[in-house]
Design a protein around this motif. Structure first.
Motif, PDB file in Angstrom:
ATOM      1  N   LEU A   1      39.287  28.111  44.835  1.00  0.00           N
ATOM      2  CA  LEU A   1      38.588  28.911  45.827  1.00  0.00           C
ATOM      3  C   LEU A   1      39.098  30.455  45.554  1.00  0.00           C
ATOM      4  O   LEU A   1      38.184  31.413  45.824  1.00  0.00           O
ATOM      5  CB  LEU A   1      38.965  28.820  47.269  1.00  0.00           C
ATOM      6  N   HIS A   2      40.233  30.777  45.196  1.00  0.00           N
ATOM      7  CA  HIS A   2      40.687  32.113  45.229  1.00  0.00           C
ATOM      8  C   HIS A   2      39.897  32.665  43.685  1.00  0.00           C
ATOM      9  O   HIS A   2      39.693  33.928  43.643  1.00  0.00           O
ATOM     10  CB  HIS A   2      42.016  32.303  44.788  1.00  0.00           C
ATOM     11  N   LEU A   3      40.033  32.034  42.746  1.00  0.00           N
ATOM     12  CA  LEU A   3      39.239  32.503  41.416  1.00  0.00           C
ATOM     13  C   LEU A   3      37.721  32.620  41.688  1.00  0.00           C
ATOM     14  O   LEU A   3      37.016  33.363  41.216  1.00  0.00           O
ATOM     15  CB  LEU A   3      39.530  31.235  40.388  1.00  0.00           C
ATOM     16  N   ARG A   4      36.963  31.676  42.479  1.00  0.00           N
ATOM     17  CA  ARG A   4      35.679  31.473  42.740  1.00  0.00           C
ATOM     18  C   ARG A   4      35.384  32.969  43.614  1.00  0.00           C
ATOM     19  O   ARG A   4      34.454  33.520  42.991  1.00  0.00           O
ATOM     20  CB  ARG A   4      35.415  30.492  43.775  1.00  0.00           C
ATOM     21  N   LYS A   5      36.288  33.409  44.449  1.00  0.00           N
ATOM     22  CA  LYS A   5      35.907  34.435  45.541  1.00  0.00           C
ATOM     23  C   LYS A   5      36.151  35.541  44.336  1.00  0.00           C
ATOM     24  O   LYS A   5      35.312  36.696  44.348  1.00  0.00           O
ATOM     25  CB  LYS A   5      36.885  34.549  46.379  1.00  0.00           C
ATOM     26  N   ASP A   6      37.073  35.729  43.660  1.00  0.00           N
ATOM     27  CA  ASP A   6      37.316  36.798  42.735  1.00  0.00           C
ATOM     28  C   ASP A   6      36.248  37.046  41.827  1.00  0.00           C
ATOM     29  O   ASP A   6      35.627  38.194  41.343  1.00  0.00           O
ATOM     30  CB  ASP A   6      38.655  36.925  41.862  1.00  0.00           C
ATOM     31  N   LEU A   7      35.734  36.213  41.334  1.00  0.00           N
ATOM     32  CA  LEU A   7      34.659  36.108  40.142  1.00  0.00           C
ATOM     33  C   LEU A   7      33.398  36.474  40.841  1.00  0.00           C
ATOM     34  O   LEU A   7      32.769  37.254  40.178  1.00  0.00           O
ATOM     35  CB  LEU A   7      34.670  34.685  39.388  1.00  0.00           C
ATOM     36  N   SER A   8      33.067  35.997  42.085  1.00  0.00           N
ATOM     37  CA  SER A   8      31.965  36.097  42.772  1.00  0.00           C
ATOM     38  C   SER A   8      32.041  37.741  43.164  1.00  0.00           C
ATOM     39  O   SER A   8      30.812  38.345  43.167  1.00  0.00           O
ATOM     40  CB  SER A   8      31.972  35.578  43.955  1.00  0.00           C
ATOM     41  N   GLN A   9      32.908  38.215  43.467  1.00  0.00           N
ATOM     42  CA  GLN A   9      33.133  39.752  43.878  1.00  0.00           C
ATOM     43  C   GLN A   9      33.085  40.571  42.668  1.00  0.00           C
ATOM     44  O   GLN A   9      32.388  41.572  42.644  1.00  0.00           O
ATOM     45  CB  GLN A   9      34.362  39.990  44.719  1.00  0.00           C
ATOM     46  N   GLU A  10      33.388  40.270  41.697  1.00  0.00           N
ATOM     47  CA  GLU A  10      33.437  40.947  40.198  1.00  0.00           C
ATOM     48  C   GLU A  10      32.105  40.771  39.710  1.00  0.00           C
ATOM     49  O   GLU A  10      31.428  41.884  39.023  1.00  0.00           O
ATOM     50  CB  GLU A  10      34.374  40.414  39.248  1.00  0.00           C
ATOM     51  N   ILE A  11      31.340  39.805  39.726  1.00  0.00           N
ATOM     52  CA  ILE A  11      29.937  39.694  39.095  1.00  0.00           C
ATOM     53  C   ILE A  11      29.235  40.389  40.030  1.00  0.00           C
ATOM     54  O   ILE A  11      28.054  41.157  39.375  1.00  0.00           O
ATOM     55  CB  ILE A  11      29.489  38.191  39.104  1.00  0.00           C
ATOM     56  N   TYR A  12      29.118  40.146  41.528  1.00  0.00           N
ATOM     57  CA  TYR A  12      28.332  41.142  42.179  1.00  0.00           C
ATOM     58  C   TYR A  12      28.428  42.449  42.158  1.00  0.00           C
ATOM     59  O   TYR A  12      27.488  43.275  42.081  1.00  0.00           O
ATOM     60  CB  TYR A  12      28.531  40.648  43.825  1.00  0.00           C
ATOM     61  N   SER A  13      29.920  42.974  42.084  1.00  0.00           N
ATOM     62  CA  SER A  13      29.873  44.517  41.897  1.00  0.00           C
ATOM     63  C   SER A  13      29.243  44.972  40.565  1.00  0.00           C
ATOM     64  O   SER A  13      28.729  46.089  40.498  1.00  0.00           O
ATOM     65  CB  SER A  13      31.507  44.602  42.307  1.00  0.00           C
TER      66      SER A  13
ATOM     67  N   ILE B   1      28.414  30.767  39.125  1.00  0.00           N
ATOM     68  CA  ILE B   1      29.575  30.792  39.303  1.00  0.00           C
ATOM     69  C   ILE B   1      30.426  29.802  38.902  1.00  0.00           C
ATOM     70  O   ILE B   1      31.497  29.793  38.092  1.00  0.00           O
ATOM     71  CB  ILE B   1      29.878  31.175  40.688  1.00  0.00           C
ATOM     72  N   SER B   2      29.839  28.518  39.156  1.00  0.00           N
ATOM     73  CA  SER B   2      30.671  27.122  38.551  1.00  0.00           C
ATOM     74  C   SER B   2      30.742  27.079  37.319  1.00  0.00           C
ATOM     75  O   SER B   2      31.690  26.760  36.773  1.00  0.00           O
ATOM     76  CB  SER B   2      30.175  26.140  39.628  1.00  0.00           C
ATOM     77  N   GLU B   3      29.391  27.401  36.608  1.00  0.00           N
ATOM     78  CA  GLU B   3      29.625  27.041  35.267  1.00  0.00           C
ATOM     79  C   GLU B   3      30.531  28.272  34.440  1.00  0.00           C
ATOM     80  O   GLU B   3      31.166  27.823  33.507  1.00  0.00           O
ATOM     81  CB  GLU B   3      28.151  27.396  34.801  1.00  0.00           C
ATOM     82  N   PHE B   4      30.491  29.370  35.018  1.00  0.00           N
ATOM     83  CA  PHE B   4      31.439  30.477  34.551  1.00  0.00           C
ATOM     84  C   PHE B   4      32.709  30.044  34.655  1.00  0.00           C
ATOM     85  O   PHE B   4      33.463  30.076  33.785  1.00  0.00           O
ATOM     86  CB  PHE B   4      31.078  31.744  35.238  1.00  0.00           C
ATOM     87  N   MET B   5      33.271  29.712  35.757  1.00  0.00           N
ATOM     88  CA  MET B   5      34.745  29.087  36.152  1.00  0.00           C
ATOM     89  C   MET B   5      34.936  28.198  34.965  1.00  0.00           C
ATOM     90  O   MET B   5      35.996  28.063  34.193  1.00  0.00           O
ATOM     91  CB  MET B   5      34.620  28.669  37.354  1.00  0.00           C
ATOM     92  N   LYS B   6      34.066  27.228  34.834  1.00  0.00           N
ATOM     93  CA  LYS B   6      34.475  25.896  33.747  1.00  0.00           C
ATOM     94  C   LYS B   6      34.657  26.670  32.325  1.00  0.00           C
ATOM     95  O   LYS B   6      35.444  26.337  31.302  1.00  0.00           O
ATOM     96  CB  LYS B   6      33.281  24.981  33.672  1.00  0.00           C
ATOM     97  N   ARG B   7      33.753  27.672  32.014  1.00  0.00           N
ATOM     98  CA  ARG B   7      33.638  28.079  30.578  1.00  0.00           C
ATOM     99  C   ARG B   7      34.802  29.036  30.235  1.00  0.00           C
ATOM    100  O   ARG B   7      35.488  29.019  29.333  1.00  0.00           O
ATOM    101  CB  ARG B   7      32.439  29.287  30.686  1.00  0.00           C
ATOM    102  N   ILE B   8      35.357  29.435  31.292  1.00  0.00           N
ATOM    103  CA  ILE B   8      36.972  30.370  31.123  1.00  0.00           C
ATOM    104  C   ILE B   8      38.052  29.486  31.709  1.00  0.00           C
ATOM    105  O   ILE B   8      39.081  30.010  31.429  1.00  0.00           O
ATOM    106  CB  ILE B   8      36.899  31.633  32.134  1.00  0.00           C
ATOM    107  N   GLY B   9      37.889  28.034  31.788  1.00  0.00           N
ATOM    108  CA  GLY B   9      38.906  27.315  31.834  1.00  0.00           C
ATOM    109  C   GLY B   9      39.545  26.997  33.264  1.00  0.00           C
ATOM    110  O   GLY B   9      40.718  26.651  33.562  1.00  0.00           O
ATOM    111  N   GLY B  10      38.774  27.573  34.289  1.00  0.00           N
ATOM    112  CA  GLY B  10      39.247  27.433  35.494  1.00  0.00           C
ATOM    113  C   GLY B  10      38.740  26.228  36.315  1.00  0.00           C
ATOM    114  O   GLY B  10      37.673  25.447  35.782  1.00  0.00           O
ATOM    115  N   SER B  11      39.383  26.146  37.468  1.00  0.00           N
ATOM    116  CA  SER B  11      39.028  24.905  38.419  1.00  0.00           C
ATOM    117  C   SER B  11      38.098  25.158  39.280  1.00  0.00           C
ATOM    118  O   SER B  11      38.222  26.129  39.738  1.00  0.00           O
ATOM    119  CB  SER B  11      40.285  24.155  38.816  1.00  0.00           C
ATOM    120  N   GLU B  12      36.891  24.251  39.309  1.00  0.00           N
ATOM    121  CA  GLU B  12      36.055  24.500  40.530  1.00  0.00           C
ATOM    122  C   GLU B  12      36.558  24.377  41.955  1.00  0.00           C
ATOM    123  O   GLU B  12      36.115  24.990  43.042  1.00  0.00           O
ATOM    124  CB  GLU B  12      34.998  23.323  40.474  1.00  0.00           C
ATOM    125  N   LYS B  13      37.713  23.960  41.838  1.00  0.00           N
ATOM    126  CA  LYS B  13      38.358  23.626  43.251  1.00  0.00           C
ATOM    127  C   LYS B  13      39.278  25.055  43.663  1.00  0.00           C
ATOM    128  O   LYS B  13      39.877  25.104  44.792  1.00  0.00           O
ATOM    129  CB  LYS B  13      39.406  22.468  43.470  1.00  0.00           C
TER     130      LYS B  13
END
Length: 215
Positions: A60-72, A46-58
């Motif tokens: 938390l909202h983006l992390r939660k959304d990406l986690s839900q999308e990838i899981y689903s 998840i952290s690596e994917f956030m970096k790849r799309i230009g997001g900040s590891e900090k």
């Protein structure tokens, strides 16, 4: 027989590039190659994917959304795979193309639309998608990834069952996988590469930022 475990992000553009190249190689090679597409998700991917799309590891909202999308989307893939490997592969590629390449937002509605387009049994897909079995299959995939120490997607683990060694070659990262697929792009070259790795022969031509190891 060669068996390839390909660990992927079910909505990742780079993973789609690797899948297409692997499928192309399988179609070109006069070898029995079994491909297993495994959607994975963990904190590091998840952290690596956030970096790849230009997001900040900090973020938390983006992390939660990406986690839900990838899981689903991973559950979508597992449900599709229950209708056969080819159906699962076609759905995964369609999903990655829509979300990763065409930048369509992931949604359950999109998943249903794509599954209908590839000609699957929608009623069965929806039933399997809600089942505990799909979640258990997803968790089993994560266990396999953990046992093989997969920390990046895409990553591949390749076994050559025609040899005298049952160890697998782990290849991590898009650039490294493409490098090897493009360099060892014939049956003889691919088998020779796998044999050399099973004997722990040094591999000089892998890019320095790559990850290649015997497991």
């Amino acid at each position: 027989m060669i068996e390839i475990y390909l660990f992927v992000n079910p909505i990742g553009k780079k993973c789609l590039t690797i899948e297409r190249r692997v499928i192309e190689l399988i179609d070109q090679c006069d070898l029995k190659i079994q491909l297993r597409l495994v959607p994975i998700m963990n904190l590091k991917t998840i952290s690596e994917f956030m970096k790849r799309i230009g997001g900040s590891e900090k973020d938390l909202h983006l992390r939660k959304d990406l986690s839900q999308e990838i899981y689903s989307s991973a559950l979508d893939v597992k449900a599709a795979q229950l209708q056969g490997k080819k159906r699962g592969r076609d759905f995964l590629i369609a999903l990655q193309q829509a979300v990763g390449e065409e930048n369509k937002p992931y949604s359950k509605k999109l998943a249903i639309q794509l599954f209908t387009q590839i000609g699957g049994d929608l009623e069965m897909f929806l039933e399997d998608r809600r089942s505990e079995f799909a979640n258990e299959a997803f968790l089993a995939d994560q266990q396999i990834a953990n046992e093989m120490e997969i920390t990046l997607h895409p990553s591949a683990v390749i076994y050559n069952y025609d040899g005298d060694c049952d160890a697998g070659v782990r290849i991590e990262g898009c650039d490294t996988i493409l490098h090897i697929l493009n360099t060892y792009n014939t049956p003889d070259l691919l088998v020779a590469f796998l044999k050399s790795q099973s004997k722990n022969t040094s591999f000089k031509r892998v890019p320095p930022e790559s990850h290649l190891s015997l497991i």
